[in-house]
Design an enzyme around this catalytic site. Sequence first.
Site, mmCIF file in Angstrom:
data_model
loop_
_atom_site.group_PDB
_atom_site.id
_atom_site.type_symbol
_atom_site.label_atom_id
_atom_site.label_comp_id
_atom_site.label_asym_id
_atom_site.label_seq_id
_atom_site.Cartn_x
_atom_site.Cartn_y
_atom_site.Cartn_z
ATOM 1 N N THR A 192 -1.287 4.914 8.282
ATOM 2 C CA THR A 192 -1.198 5.511 6.952
ATOM 3 C C THR A 192 -2.604 6.529 7.204
ATOM 4 O OG1 THR A 192 0.006 3.634 5.702
ATOM 5 C CG2 THR A 192 -1.639 5.364 4.456
ATOM 6 N N PHE A 194 -5.256 8.149 4.906
ATOM 7 C CA PHE A 194 -6.028 8.381 3.396
ATOM 8 C C PHE A 194 -7.107 9.471 3.376
ATOM 9 C CE2 PHE A 194 -4.960 4.016 4.519
ATOM 10 C CZ PHE A 194 -4.380 3.350 3.405
#
Length: 309
Positions: A192, A194
């Site tokens: 992921t 960010f």
Amino acid sequence: MTLFQKTPLFIPGHFLQPSSLIQSLLALAFALRISEAAAEKAYPNCEAVPCDQFDAAFEAVEKWIVDRAVLPIENSLGGSIHRNYDLLLRHSLHIVGEVKLAVRHCLLANHGVRVEDLQRVLSHPQALAQCENTLTKLGLSREATDDTALAAKYVAFNKLKDTGAVASSSAAKIYGLNILAEDVQDDCDNVTRFLMLAREPIIPGVEKPFKTSIVFSLEEGPGVLFKALAVFALRQINLTKIESRPLRNQPLRASDDSNNGSKYFDYLFYVDFEASMAEERAQNALRHLKEFATFLRVLGSYPVDTTML
């Protein structure tokens, strides 16, 4: 409240850190519990404060409640988090950095519950999407919650025997759940990305790899998008991401070709490219793009995260 005080930063289910000169709390809108780890990586000396919505993270920074926010923007399995793309345009914050984090999901349940006892599983939609194949093989129905940690909490507090949760190993410790299976994500390369957001942009440099994020819109027409992307190719600038989103509050427009009577949507294009705004080639590329773009905004120019946790 001064800039040297610790001030909370809002982020859904995640955390942030202060800059080298500012000690502050960062908050993330609640989404995946993995955001807490991302915030700790981005700002290791910061105390983080979670919030229940992505919108609240943006607003907290804008209102000077906090100095930074860390929010998920895309996942290698689940794809883009469109809500945060829309919020980047709606708000006036700047991207000042990025963090990439490997995601490891666990299947949790109350003690004494076996995998074969489960009928359904709770988690955040992104986490469920990242474990889709595994959950399908187990024959479990899925129900979405606002946060992975919230799913674990619900299962534990209600002492459910037929329901599990997809969450982190830390959530299992916090809520006293048993880990039935580790690494239930469909791909071991589950990462992921960010974004770190602030009220003011950082000064871009050239001493290390930088990435720049922009958003723009174009008139409808043959080859217009090709023309827009060519301004980067002509200058040997590599694009790492392109995302289209419908232009809100913009009605369908009729095609210029009166013979077919078709209508089309207007779109915004979000693009990340590998260059610093301190570089002349990046400045020239955007100057070129601005000649025919109907709208153009630089969201941020920031250092590339070359590490992985």
